[in-house]
Design a protein around this motif. Structure first.
Motif, PDB file in Angstrom:
ATOM      1  N   ILE A  20       0.810  -1.164   0.179  1.00  0.00           N
ATOM      2  CA  ILE A  20      -0.048  -0.042   0.168  1.00  0.00           C
ATOM      3  C   ILE A  20       0.961   1.431   0.045  1.00  0.00           C
ATOM      4  CG2 ILE A  20      -1.678   1.275   1.234  1.00  0.00           C
ATOM      5  CD1 ILE A  20      -2.919  -0.745   0.062  1.00  0.00           C
ATOM      6  N   ASN A  21       1.901   1.218   0.755  1.00  0.00           N
ATOM      7  CA  ASN A  21       2.708   2.283   1.118  1.00  0.00           C
ATOM      8  C   ASN A  21       3.466   2.799  -0.407  1.00  0.00           C
ATOM      9  OD1 ASN A  21       3.007   3.732   3.661  1.00  0.00           O
ATOM     10  ND2 ASN A  21       2.863   1.760   4.440  1.00  0.00           N
ATOM     11  N   LYS A  22       4.065   1.824  -0.835  1.00  0.00           N
ATOM     12  CA  LYS A  22       4.949   1.796  -2.121  1.00  0.00           C
ATOM     13  C   LYS A  22       3.917   1.976  -3.529  1.00  0.00           C
ATOM     14  CE  LYS A  22       8.999  -1.016  -1.392  1.00  0.00           C
ATOM     15  NZ  LYS A  22       9.841  -0.099  -2.023  1.00  0.00           N
ATOM     16  N   PHE A  23       2.674   1.483  -3.799  1.00  0.00           N
ATOM     17  CA  PHE A  23       2.162   1.626  -4.722  1.00  0.00           C
ATOM     18  C   PHE A  23       0.744   2.196  -4.789  1.00  0.00           C
ATOM     19  CE2 PHE A  23       4.825  -2.277  -5.118  1.00  0.00           C
ATOM     20  CZ  PHE A  23       5.823  -1.755  -5.813  1.00  0.00           C
ATOM     21  N   VAL A  24       0.155   2.482  -3.491  1.00  0.00           N
ATOM     22  CA  VAL A  24      -1.123   2.999  -3.654  1.00  0.00           C
ATOM     23  C   VAL A  24      -1.063   4.388  -3.221  1.00  0.00           C
ATOM     24  CG1 VAL A  24      -3.438   2.786  -2.884  1.00  0.00           C
ATOM     25  CG2 VAL A  24      -2.241   0.698  -3.566  1.00  0.00           C
ATOM     26  N   THR A  25      -0.681   4.536  -1.926  1.00  0.00           N
ATOM     27  CA  THR A  25      -0.715   5.802  -1.007  1.00  0.00           C
ATOM     28  C   THR A  25       0.198   5.633   0.241  1.00  0.00           C
ATOM     29  OG1 THR A  25      -1.766   7.974  -0.457  1.00  0.00           O
ATOM     30  CG2 THR A  25      -2.762   5.574   0.122  1.00  0.00           C
ATOM     31  N   PRO A  26       0.943   6.486   0.617  1.00  0.00           N
ATOM     32  CA  PRO A  26       1.876   6.750   1.702  1.00  0.00           C
ATOM     33  C   PRO A  26       0.907   6.809   2.993  1.00  0.00           C
ATOM     34  CG  PRO A  26       2.809   8.217   0.367  1.00  0.00           C
ATOM     35  CD  PRO A  26       1.490   7.743  -0.213  1.00  0.00           C
ATOM     36  N   LEU A  27       1.120   6.067   3.933  1.00  0.00           N
ATOM     37  CA  LEU A  27       0.247   6.011   5.198  1.00  0.00           C
ATOM     38  C   LEU A  27       1.034   6.304   6.412  1.00  0.00           C
ATOM     39  CD1 LEU A  27      -1.396   2.305   4.627  1.00  0.00           C
ATOM     40  CD2 LEU A  27      -2.424   4.523   4.178  1.00  0.00           C
ATOM     41  N   SER A  28       0.336   7.001   7.411  1.00  0.00           N
ATOM     42  CA  SER A  28       0.466   7.262   8.775  1.00  0.00           C
ATOM     43  C   SER A  28       0.082   5.926   9.636  1.00  0.00           C
ATOM     44  CB  SER A  28       0.079   8.246   9.236  1.00  0.00           C
ATOM     45  OG  SER A  28       0.839   9.621   8.689  1.00  0.00           O
ATOM     46  N   GLN A  29       0.898   5.102  10.051  1.00  0.00           N
ATOM     47  CA  GLN A  29       0.600   3.663  10.625  1.00  0.00           C
ATOM     48  C   GLN A  29       0.612   3.759  12.001  1.00  0.00           C
ATOM     49  OE1 GLN A  29       2.586   1.581   6.998  1.00  0.00           O
ATOM     50  NE2 GLN A  29       1.478   0.161   8.276  1.00  0.00           N
ATOM     51  N   VAL A  30      -0.319   3.608  12.732  1.00  0.00           N
ATOM     52  CA  VAL A  30      -0.332   3.280  14.194  1.00  0.00           C
ATOM     53  C   VAL A  30       0.224   1.975  14.629  1.00  0.00           C
ATOM     54  CG1 VAL A  30      -1.633   3.269  16.441  1.00  0.00           C
ATOM     55  CG2 VAL A  30      -2.281   4.903  14.551  1.00  0.00           C
ATOM     56  N   ALA A  31       1.232   1.833  15.452  1.00  0.00           N
ATOM     57  CA  ALA A  31       1.875   0.648  15.892  1.00  0.00           C
ATOM     58  C   ALA A  31       1.948   0.864  17.273  1.00  0.00           C
ATOM     59  CB  ALA A  31       3.195   0.455  15.160  1.00  0.00           C
ATOM     60  N   ARG A  32       2.083  -0.626  18.132  1.00  0.00           N
ATOM     61  CA  ARG A  32       2.375  -0.776  19.533  1.00  0.00           C
ATOM     62  C   ARG A  32       3.864  -0.830  19.834  1.00  0.00           C
ATOM     63  NH1 ARG A  32      -0.722  -2.726  23.194  1.00  0.00           N
ATOM     64  NH2 ARG A  32      -2.594  -3.501  21.824  1.00  0.00           N
ATOM     65  N   GLU A  33       4.079  -0.230  20.575  1.00  0.00           N
ATOM     66  CA  GLU A  33       5.738  -0.020  21.047  1.00  0.00           C
ATOM     67  C   GLU A  33       6.013  -1.472  21.971  1.00  0.00           C
ATOM     68  OE1 GLU A  33       7.158   3.947  22.605  1.00  0.00           O
ATOM     69  OE2 GLU A  33       5.249   3.977  22.996  1.00  0.00           O
ATOM     70  N   SER A  34       7.080  -1.974  21.799  1.00  0.00           N
ATOM     71  CA  SER A  34       7.596  -2.889  22.699  1.00  0.00           C
ATOM     72  C   SER A  34       8.339  -2.487  23.790  1.00  0.00           C
ATOM     73  CB  SER A  34       8.509  -3.970  21.630  1.00  0.00           C
ATOM     74  OG  SER A  34       9.550  -3.416  21.690  1.00  0.00           O
ATOM     75  N   ASN A  35       8.809  -3.390  24.448  1.00  0.00           N
ATOM     76  CA  ASN A  35       9.617  -3.026  25.664  1.00  0.00           C
ATOM     77  C   ASN A  35      11.040  -2.915  25.303  1.00  0.00           C
ATOM     78  OD1 ASN A  35       7.455  -3.233  27.378  1.00  0.00           O
ATOM     79  ND2 ASN A  35       7.483  -5.544  27.783  1.00  0.00           N
ATOM     80  N   PHE A  36      11.455  -3.079  24.138  1.00  0.00           N
ATOM     81  CA  PHE A  36      12.810  -3.093  23.542  1.00  0.00           C
ATOM     82  C   PHE A  36      12.925  -1.796  22.752  1.00  0.00           C
ATOM     83  CE2 PHE A  36      16.477  -6.220  23.398  1.00  0.00           C
ATOM     84  CZ  PHE A  36      17.416  -5.294  23.107  1.00  0.00           C
ATOM     85  N   SER A  37      13.120  -0.755  23.107  1.00  0.00           N
ATOM     86  CA  SER A  37      13.383   0.542  22.137  1.00  0.00           C
ATOM     87  C   SER A  37      14.186   0.282  20.836  1.00  0.00           C
ATOM     88  CB  SER A  37      13.779   1.516  22.911  1.00  0.00           C
ATOM     89  OG  SER A  37      15.193   1.589  23.397  1.00  0.00           O
ATOM     90  N   GLU A  38      15.139  -0.395  21.259  1.00  0.00           N
ATOM     91  CA  GLU A  38      16.102  -0.701  19.970  1.00  0.00           C
ATOM     92  C   GLU A  38      15.519  -1.530  18.941  1.00  0.00           C
ATOM     93  OE1 GLU A  38      18.877   0.407  23.570  1.00  0.00           O
ATOM     94  OE2 GLU A  38      16.980  -0.909  23.168  1.00  0.00           O
ATOM     95  N   VAL A  39      14.847  -2.550  19.227  1.00  0.00           N
ATOM     96  CA  VAL A  39      14.027  -3.187  18.372  1.00  0.00           C
ATOM     97  C   VAL A  39      12.881  -2.458  17.575  1.00  0.00           C
ATOM     98  CG1 VAL A  39      12.616  -5.295  17.954  1.00  0.00           C
ATOM     99  CG2 VAL A  39      14.484  -5.425  19.465  1.00  0.00           C
ATOM    100  N   ASP A  40      12.446  -1.416  18.200  1.00  0.00           N
ATOM    101  CA  ASP A  40      11.286  -0.661  17.783  1.00  0.00           C
ATOM    102  C   ASP A  40      11.910   0.246  16.580  1.00  0.00           C
ATOM    103  OD1 ASP A  40       9.327  -1.555  19.281  1.00  0.00           O
ATOM    104  OD2 ASP A  40       9.536  -0.065  20.843  1.00  0.00           O
TER     105      ASP A  40
END
Length: 301
Positions: free
Chosen positions: A131-151
């Motif tokens: 969707i982001n590449k070929f339809v329209t860029p999105l602002s996406q809501v995501a859940r944070e983990s307990n590991f900021s580096e992985v996030d």
């Protein structure tokens, strides 16, 4: 210690990216199978949800197949996050087909505010990337983990396709800003939420709370809510479906408007899940707000 773990994590990602794709996929299939074998508590949650929604009509064999598929699908999200770091546009277009993309593109051309809603269903990483590449860029809501580096790694991987990641903490203000700029936003709305932050709906034929933020934003900005889903097909091919939008509802009765919009959203997500039930995220305790007892029959749940 976290920095050391993160560096080891990056080394693992580097190694996995260098492996032949067939080997990588078989490796992840094996991990998924181990999950099925050893995650007994999760297996019980899946079985509980299936028996509850389908009123004990599914056979043991079908439940077992859905349990196995649930682990495959979860691992597939991680696998695709890694594979998409190197995927070409040509390969993406070859493996992903889309139906009714003009629904989104036409509303974008008309400068209409749009909110895409979906569920933890099918290969959501591939859905986002395409969707982001070929339809329209999105602002996406995501859940944070307990590991900021992985996030941080996940953000970079997802934003490489053109998306903008918004974490749930303080997300509403950022979504408001995005909609004010007529940017498309995207949320997964299928998980359990408390009564304070949610609206009561009928979901998969059962009472549940669902986030009211999408309905509130849609009413405030006259935004079109567009349900989307991606279906896993054979040999790592995918089909995205874009469904008819939920038209903005705005009367003098704000409470009733939000209630109506929320139920229309729940109807749309329920219909998607019924299309191919094995592809939804059944390990989640989706109904615990109203039916906590179904998860408490076994003390290990």
């Amino acid at each position: 210690m976290k920095k050391i773990v993160y560096k080891l994590f990056l080394v693992l990602i580097f190694i996995l990216r260098k492996l032949p794709k067939s080997f990588l996929r078989n490796f992840f299939k094996f991990i998924a199978y181990l999950g099925y074998l050893f995650a007994r508590k999760t297996n019980r949650i899946i079985e509980t949800n299936l028996n509850f929604v389908f009123e004990n009509s599914l056979s043991k064999d079908e439940i077992k197949k859905i349990q196995k598929y649930s682990y495959f699908n979860m691992i597939l999200w991680v696998q695709s996050l890694i594979e998409n770091l190197d995927v070409s546009d040509e390969e993406l277009k070859r493996t992903v087909k889309i139906e009714n993309e003009d629904i989104i593109k036409d509303l974008v051309k008309e400068d209409k505010p749009i909110i895409l809603i979906s569920a933890h269903y099918g290969n959501i990483e591939m859905l986002s990337c395409y969707i982001n590449k070929f339809v329209t860029p999105l602002s996406q809501v995501a859940r944070e983990s307990n590991f900021s580096e992985v996030d941080e790694f996940i953000i970079k991987a997802r934003e490489a396709s053109g998306s903008k990641i918004i974490f749930k903490t303080g997300a509403l203000k950022k979504l408001v800003k995005a909609l004010m700029k007529k940017e498309a936003v995207s949320l997964l709305i299928d998980q359990n939420i408390n009564s304070k932050d949610g609206e009561e709906v009928e979901f998969l034929g059962k009472k549940a709370y669902q986030t009211a933020s999408t309905a509130t934003l849609a009413r405030k900005f006259n935004a079109y809510i567009i349900p989307v889903a991606i279906f896993n097909e054979e040999n790592y091919n995918y089909k995205i479906k874009v469904y008819e939008p939920i038209i903005p509802i705005k009367t003098d009765n704000e409470k009733d408007d939000i209630k109506q919009i929320s139920q229309l959203e729940a109807n749309a997500i329920s219909a998607i899940i019924y299309e191919d039930k094995k592809q939804w995220f059944w390990p989640h305790k989706r109904f615990k707000s109203h039916y906590r007892e179904i998860y408490e029959k076994n003390p290990n749940n």
